[in-house]
Design an enzyme around this catalytic site. Structure first.
Site, PDB file in Angstrom:
ATOM      1  N   GLY A 166       4.632  12.266  -6.682  1.00 46.42           N
ATOM      2  CA  GLY A 166       4.970  11.269  -7.364  1.00 46.42           C
ATOM      3  C   GLY A 166       5.757  10.250  -6.666  1.00 46.42           C
ATOM      4  O   GLY A 166       5.975  10.233  -5.042  1.00 46.42           O
ATOM      5  N   PRO A 209      -8.059   9.571  -1.897  1.00 44.98           N
ATOM      6  CA  PRO A 209      -9.451   9.021  -1.903  1.00 44.98           C
ATOM      7  C   PRO A 209      -9.879   8.790  -0.750  1.00 44.98           C
ATOM      8  O   PRO A 209      -9.307   7.873   0.099  1.00 44.98           O
ATOM      9  CB  PRO A 209      -9.745   8.138  -3.420  1.00 44.98           C
ATOM     10  CG  PRO A 209      -8.318   7.833  -3.494  1.00 44.98           C
ATOM     11  CD  PRO A 209      -7.075   8.228  -3.230  1.00 44.98           C
ATOM     12  N   HIS A 231      -6.570  -4.591  -3.132  1.00 40.99           N
ATOM     13  CA  HIS A 231      -7.437  -4.561  -2.471  1.00 40.99           C
ATOM     14  C   HIS A 231      -7.541  -6.180  -2.042  1.00 40.99           C
ATOM     15  O   HIS A 231      -8.735  -7.208  -1.568  1.00 40.99           O
ATOM     16  CB  HIS A 231      -8.549  -4.216  -1.793  1.00 40.99           C
ATOM     17  CG  HIS A 231      -8.425  -2.545  -1.701  1.00 40.99           C
ATOM     18  ND1 HIS A 231      -9.355  -1.456  -1.708  1.00 40.99           N
ATOM     19  CD2 HIS A 231      -7.535  -1.535  -0.908  1.00 40.99           C
ATOM     20  CE1 HIS A 231      -8.390  -0.699  -1.362  1.00 40.99           C
ATOM     21  NE2 HIS A 231      -7.142  -0.369  -1.362  1.00 40.99           N
ATOM     22  N   ARG A 252       0.856  -1.458  -0.045  1.00 46.69           N
ATOM     23  CA  ARG A 252       0.020  -0.177  -0.124  1.00 46.69           C
ATOM     24  C   ARG A 252       1.061   1.197  -0.014  1.00 46.69           C
ATOM     25  O   ARG A 252       0.117   2.697  -0.333  1.00 46.69           O
ATOM     26  CB  ARG A 252      -0.885  -0.068   1.137  1.00 46.69           C
ATOM     27  CG  ARG A 252      -2.118   1.422   1.363  1.00 46.69           C
ATOM     28  CD  ARG A 252      -2.729   1.269   2.479  1.00 46.69           C
ATOM     29  NE  ARG A 252      -3.645   1.665   2.379  1.00 46.69           N
ATOM     30  CZ  ARG A 252      -4.413   2.514   3.811  1.00 46.69           C
ATOM     31  NH1 ARG A 252      -4.016   1.787   4.849  1.00 46.69           N
ATOM     32  NH2 ARG A 252      -5.121   3.294   3.525  1.00 46.69           N
ATOM     33  N   SER A 310       8.138  10.042   0.146  1.00 47.57           N
ATOM     34  CA  SER A 310       7.749  11.671   0.833  1.00 47.57           C
ATOM     35  C   SER A 310       6.581  10.886   2.331  1.00 47.57           C
ATOM     36  O   SER A 310       7.002  11.285   2.861  1.00 47.57           O
ATOM     37  CB  SER A 310       6.622  12.053   0.003  1.00 47.57           C
ATOM     38  OG  SER A 310       5.749  11.616  -0.853  1.00 47.57           O
ATOM     39  N   ASN A 366      -4.428   8.129   6.277  1.00 48.21           N
ATOM     40  CA  ASN A 366      -2.657   7.912   7.021  1.00 48.21           C
ATOM     41  C   ASN A 366      -2.453   7.570   8.413  1.00 48.21           C
ATOM     42  O   ASN A 366      -2.265   6.373   8.326  1.00 48.21           O
ATOM     43  CB  ASN A 366      -1.009   8.330   6.133  1.00 48.21           C
ATOM     44  CG  ASN A 366      -1.467   8.116   5.081  1.00 48.21           C
ATOM     45  OD1 ASN A 366      -2.402   7.922   3.832  1.00 48.21           O
ATOM     46  ND2 ASN A 366       0.156   9.254   4.097  1.00 48.21           N
ATOM     47  N   ASP A 401       8.269   9.165  -4.380  1.00 46.20           N
ATOM     48  CA  ASP A 401       9.651  10.216  -3.971  1.00 46.20           C
ATOM     49  C   ASP A 401      10.208   9.806  -2.948  1.00 46.20           C
ATOM     50  O   ASP A 401      10.767  10.828  -2.264  1.00 46.20           O
ATOM     51  CB  ASP A 401       9.616  11.808  -4.288  1.00 46.20           C
ATOM     52  CG  ASP A 401       8.290  12.383  -3.848  1.00 46.20           C
ATOM     53  OD1 ASP A 401       7.364  11.516  -3.165  1.00 46.20           O
ATOM     54  OD2 ASP A 401       8.163  13.362  -3.332  1.00 46.20           O
ATOM     55  N   VAL A 438       0.502  11.119  -4.327  1.00 44.92           N
ATOM     56  CA  VAL A 438       1.161  12.465  -3.415  1.00 44.92           C
ATOM     57  C   VAL A 438       2.407  12.869  -3.939  1.00 44.92           C
ATOM     58  O   VAL A 438       3.603  12.456  -3.520  1.00 44.92           O
ATOM     59  CB  VAL A 438       1.516  12.415  -2.576  1.00 44.92           C
ATOM     60  CG1 VAL A 438       1.180  14.030  -1.241  1.00 44.92           C
ATOM     61  CG2 VAL A 438      -0.327  11.903  -1.641  1.00 44.92           C
ATOM     62  N   HIS A 461       0.590   5.266  -1.589  1.00 46.81           N
ATOM     63  CA  HIS A 461       0.530   6.553  -1.407  1.00 46.81           C
ATOM     64  C   HIS A 461       1.228   7.248  -1.455  1.00 46.81           C
ATOM     65  O   HIS A 461       1.251   8.692  -1.551  1.00 46.81           O
ATOM     66  CB  HIS A 461      -0.384   6.381   0.822  1.00 46.81           C
ATOM     67  CG  HIS A 461      -1.534   5.294   0.480  1.00 46.81           C
ATOM     68  ND1 HIS A 461      -2.271   6.208   1.419  1.00 46.81           N
ATOM     69  CD2 HIS A 461      -2.134   5.053  -0.119  1.00 46.81           C
ATOM     70  CE1 HIS A 461      -3.663   5.854   1.826  1.00 46.81           C
ATOM     71  NE2 HIS A 461      -3.328   4.547   0.919  1.00 46.81           N
ATOM     72  N   ASP A 498      -4.695 -12.819  -5.092  1.00 47.88           N
ATOM     73  CA  ASP A 498      -4.927 -13.601  -5.822  1.00 47.88           C
ATOM     74  C   ASP A 498      -6.662 -13.390  -6.405  1.00 47.88           C
ATOM     75  O   ASP A 498      -6.587 -11.667  -6.285  1.00 47.88           O
ATOM     76  CB  ASP A 498      -5.919 -15.399  -5.164  1.00 47.88           C
ATOM     77  CG  ASP A 498      -6.740 -14.529  -3.847  1.00 47.88           C
ATOM     78  OD1 ASP A 498      -7.404 -13.682  -3.724  1.00 47.88           O
ATOM     79  OD2 ASP A 498      -7.331 -15.666  -3.320  1.00 47.88           O
TER      80      ASP A 498
HETATM   81  C1  HEM Z   1      -9.213   3.369  -5.759  1.00 44.82           C
HETATM   82  C2  HEM Z   1      -8.891   3.970  -4.488  1.00 44.82           C
HETATM   83  C3  HEM Z   1      -8.954   3.261  -2.756  1.00 44.82           C
HETATM   84  C4  HEM Z   1      -9.749   4.205  -2.349  1.00 44.82           C
HETATM   85  C5  HEM Z   1     -10.152   4.717  -1.943  1.00 44.82           C
HETATM   86  C6  HEM Z   1      -8.769   2.579  -1.172  1.00 44.82           C
HETATM   87  C7  HEM Z   1      -8.555   3.133   0.242  1.00 44.82           C
HETATM   88  C8  HEM Z   1      -8.703   2.178   1.096  1.00 44.82           C
HETATM   89  C9  HEM Z   1      -9.095   2.085   2.480  1.00 44.82           C
HETATM   90  C10 HEM Z   1     -10.022   2.988   3.362  1.00 44.82           C
HETATM   91  C11 HEM Z   1      -8.391   1.435   2.456  1.00 44.82           C
HETATM   92  C12 HEM Z   1      -8.731   0.678   4.235  1.00 44.82           C
HETATM   93  C13 HEM Z   1      -7.793   1.342   5.756  1.00 44.82           C
HETATM   94  C14 HEM Z   1      -7.781   1.925   6.733  1.00 44.82           C
HETATM   95  O1  HEM Z   1      -9.013   1.561   6.822  1.00 44.82           O
HETATM   96  O2  HEM Z   1      -6.665   1.485   7.850  1.00 44.82           O
HETATM   97  C15 HEM Z   1      -7.071   0.527   1.924  1.00 44.82           C
HETATM   98  C16 HEM Z   1      -6.874  -0.807   2.473  1.00 44.82           C
HETATM   99  C17 HEM Z   1      -5.038  -0.679   1.514  1.00 44.82           C
HETATM  100  N1  HEM Z   1      -5.466   0.152   0.282  1.00 44.82           N
HETATM  101 FE1  HEM Z   1      -6.193   0.948  -0.254  1.00 44.82          FE
HETATM  102  N2  HEM Z   1      -7.834   2.365  -1.647  1.00 44.82           N
HETATM  103  C18 HEM Z   1      -7.245   2.337  -2.861  1.00 44.82           C
HETATM  104  C19 HEM Z   1      -6.425   1.847  -3.654  1.00 44.82           C
HETATM  105  C20 HEM Z   1      -5.529   1.202  -3.323  1.00 44.82           C
HETATM  106  C21 HEM Z   1      -4.243   0.637  -4.368  1.00 44.82           C
HETATM  107  C22 HEM Z   1      -4.335   1.669  -5.325  1.00 44.82           C
HETATM  108  C23 HEM Z   1      -3.321   0.757  -3.941  1.00 44.82           C
HETATM  109  C24 HEM Z   1      -2.578  -0.520  -3.841  1.00 44.82           C
HETATM  110  C25 HEM Z   1      -1.816  -0.704  -5.519  1.00 44.82           C
HETATM  111  C26 HEM Z   1      -4.216  -0.449  -2.432  1.00 44.82           C
HETATM  112  C27 HEM Z   1      -3.543  -1.217  -2.246  1.00 44.82           C
HETATM  113  C28 HEM Z   1      -3.922  -0.985   0.077  1.00 44.82           C
HETATM  114  C29 HEM Z   1      -3.824  -2.329   0.629  1.00 44.82           C
HETATM  115  C30 HEM Z   1      -2.902  -3.032   0.637  1.00 44.82           C
HETATM  116  C31 HEM Z   1      -4.424  -2.327   1.908  1.00 44.82           C
HETATM  117  C32 HEM Z   1      -4.771  -2.796   3.374  1.00 44.82           C
HETATM  118  C33 HEM Z   1      -3.543  -2.609   3.501  1.00 44.82           C
HETATM  119  C34 HEM Z   1      -3.005  -2.995   5.403  1.00 44.82           C
HETATM  120  O3  HEM Z   1      -3.680  -3.696   5.648  1.00 44.82           O
HETATM  121  O4  HEM Z   1      -2.241  -2.691   6.088  1.00 44.82           O
HETATM  122  N3  HEM Z   1      -5.083   0.655  -2.373  1.00 44.82           N
HETATM  123  N4  HEM Z   1      -7.379   1.339   0.905  1.00 44.82           N
END
Ligand code: HEM
Ligand code: NAG
Ligand code: NAG
Ligand code: NAG
Length: 341
Positions: free
Chosen positions: A70, A161, A191, A60, A74, A92, A72, A68, A64, A250
Site C-alpha cells: 500500500g 515486476p 514510461h 515512479r 515504505s 530499485n 505508506d 508494496v 513502487h 504525451d
Molecule cells: C507494468 C509494469 C512495469 C514494469 C515492468 C516497469 C519497469 C520499469 C523499468 C525496468 C524501468 C527502468 C529502470 C532502470 O533501468 O533503471 C522503469 C522506469 C520507469 N517506470 Fe516503470 N514499470 C512498470 C510500470 C510503471 C508504472 C505503473 C509507473 C508509474 C505510474 C512507472 C513509472 C516509471 C518511470 C517514470 C520510469 C523512469 C524513471 C526514471 O527515469 O528515473 N512504471 N520501469
C-alpha cells in the site's frame, strides 16, 4: 509511576496505530496545512528545473510505494541494522532515484506545519505534480494516508515486476490490486517520461531466445540504435529514453510501441504480445491522447487508494521512523503489545 505513564503512552499509540485503514479525502490538509499542495508543487518544480529527469523519477515512486503493502511511504525508508528496506530490492537498487526531492518537500512542510503531512501523501502529490509539470493531465489527489513503521525488501522483490514480463503476467499482477487491463496499459504509459538502463534491456537484446520468445518485435533501426547504446559487455548503467520524448508527458510512448520502438520487453509486449485487449488499448491511446490522459489519471487515483492495513505512525524524516514508534513497533505483535525490555 513510570509504568503507568508507559502504559498510557502505549494505549494512545495503540489507538493511532490500529486505525490502520485511513479514509482518504481531497483537501485533507485544508485546515491543518492549507498550503501543503502548493508547497509540494513549488519544490517539485524547482527540482525539475535543476534535473529534468526528476519528474519521471518522482512519479515512479508512487508505483513502487503503492504496490508494496500500500501507499505508506515504505519505499522511502532506509535500511537499518535490523531491517532491510525496499531501496536495495531487485527493481530499485541503482535505479529508483530522487529520494532527496521528497526529503526536500518534507523539510519545507515540517517547517510550516510540523507533524502533519505524511510521507505517503507527499509521494502522491509529487507524482501528480511531476506529471502536470511535464505536460500531462492533472487530477484531484485524495489525501490522509499514514506512514508505515517498516519496509520489506523481500516483499518488494516478490511483488515488483521485472522488465522481462509479458502482458499476461502483468495483467495478472495488476488484477491482484484490482487494477484493470485498461489501468495496466494506461499506467504503463508513465514510461512516456524517463529513462531505463541498458541493464533492463540486455536480456531482451541478446538472450531473449532463452525464454522461448524470439524477439522479432523490434524496429530494425531502433534495434541498431540499442545495439550501439547497449553493446554486449558494455556499461549497463548507461541509460536510454523509454520513449522518443523522455521529458514530455504525451502519447508518444504508445505511438512508439505501435512502431515496434518500445524499450522494455514489458512495454512492447502490450502491443506485440498475445493479448488482443492490450494491443487495442495501445492503438487507442496512440490515436487519442485525451483518452490516454483520462485513463492515466483514473489509474493513478486507483493506485493511490491501495492500503495495507498495517500499523502506521508519523515520520519527521521520511527515511526513518520516529524513535518512540520504533520502540512501540518492536513490541507490537499480532495486534497486541508485548513488552520486551
Ligand atoms: C507494468 C509494469 C512495469 C514494469 C515492468 C516497469 C519497469 C520499469 C523499468 C525496468 C524501468 C527502468 C529502470 C532502470 O533501468 O533503471 C522503469 C522506469 C520507469 N517506470 Fe516503470 N514499470 C512498470 C510500470 C510503471 C508504472 C505503473 C509507473 C508509474 C505510474 C512507472 C513509472 C516509471 C518511470 C517514470 C520510469 C523512469 C524513471 C526514471 O527515469 O528515473 N512504471 N520501469
Ligand atoms: C479488491 O477488491 C476486493 C473486493 O472488493 C477486496 O476484497 C480486496 O481487498 C481488494 N484488493 C485490494 C488489493 O485492494
Ligand atoms: C545470457 O544468458 C546466459 C545463460 O543464462 C548468461 O550466462 C549470460 O550472462 C547472459 N548474457 C546476457 C548478455 O545477459
Ligand atoms: C552501476 O552503478 C552502481 C552505482 O552507481 C554501481 O554500484 C554498479 O556496480 C554499476 N553497475 C555496472 C554494471 O557498472
Amino acid at each position: 509511576m513510570l509504568a503507568i505513564l508507559l502504559l498510557l503512552l502505549l494505549i494512545c499509540l495503540h489507538h493511532s496505530m490500529v486505525s490502520a485503514f485511513s479514509s482518504l479525502t481531497p483537501g485533507f490538509y485544508s485546515e491543518t496545512c492549507p498550503s501543503a499542495e502548493s508547497i509540494v508543487r513549488e519544490v517539485i518544480h524547482r527540482n525539475i528545473r535543476k534535473d529534468p529527469r526528476s519528474a519521471a523519477s518522482v512519479m515512479r515512486l508512487q508505483f513502487h510505494d503503492c504496490f508494496v503493502n500500500g501507499c505508506d511511504g515504505s519505499v522511502l525508508l532506509d535500511d537499518t541494522p535490523t531491517m532491510l528496506g525496499e531501496k536495495n530490492s531487485l527493481s530499485n537498487i541503482n535505479s529508483l532515484r530522487s529520494y532527496h526531492v521528497i526529503d526536500e518537500v518534507k523539510e519545507v512542510l515540517e517547517m510550516g506545519c510540523p507533524g502533519v503531512v505524511s510521507c505517503a501523501d507527499i509521494i502522491v502529490m509529487a507524482a501528480r505534480d511531476a506529471v502536470v509539470l511535464s505536460g500531462g493531465p492533472s487530477w484531484e489527489v485524495k489525501l490522509g494516508r499514514k506512514d508505515c513503521l517498516r519496509a520489506s525488501q523481500e516483499d518488494a522483490n516478490v511483488i515488483m515486476p521485472s522488465p522481462r514480463q509479458n502482458a499476461p503476467n502483468l495483467i495478472e499482477l495488476f488484477r491482484t490490486f484490482n487494477l484493470s487491463v485498461t489501468d495496466l496499459v494506461a499506467l504503463s504509459g508513465s514510461h512516456t517520461i524517463g529513462y531505463g538502463r541498458c541493464f533492463s534491456v540486455m536480456h531482451r537484446l541478446y538472450n531473449q531466445s532463452d525464454t522461448g520468445q524470439p524477439d522479432d518485435h523490434m524496429d530494425e533501426k531502433y534495434r541498431d540504435m540499442l545495439d550501439g547504446v547497449c553493446p554486449i559487455n558494455g556499461d549497463e548503467n548507461v541509460t536510454c529514453g523509454l520513449d522518443g520524448t523522455p521529458f514530455d508527458f504525451d502519447n508518444r510512448y504508445f505511438k512508439d510501441l505501435a512502431q515496434l520502438k518500445g524499450f522494455l520487453n514489458s512495454d512492447q509486449d502490450l502491443f506485440s504480445g498475445k493479448v488482443d485487449d492490450t494491443k487495442e488499448l495501445v492503438r487507442k491511446f496512440a490515436e487519442n491522447e485525451e483518452d490516454f490522459f483520462r485513463a492515466f489519471a483514473e489509474g493513478m487515483v486507483k493506485m493511490g487508494d491501495l492500503q495495507s492495513g498495517k500499523p502506521t505512525g508519523h515520520r519527521k524524516n521520511c527515511r526513518v521512523i520516529n524513535k518512540n514508534e520504533a520502540f512501540i513497533f518492536k513490541n507490537y505483535h499480532h495486534g497486541r503489545f508485548i513488552l520486551q525490555t
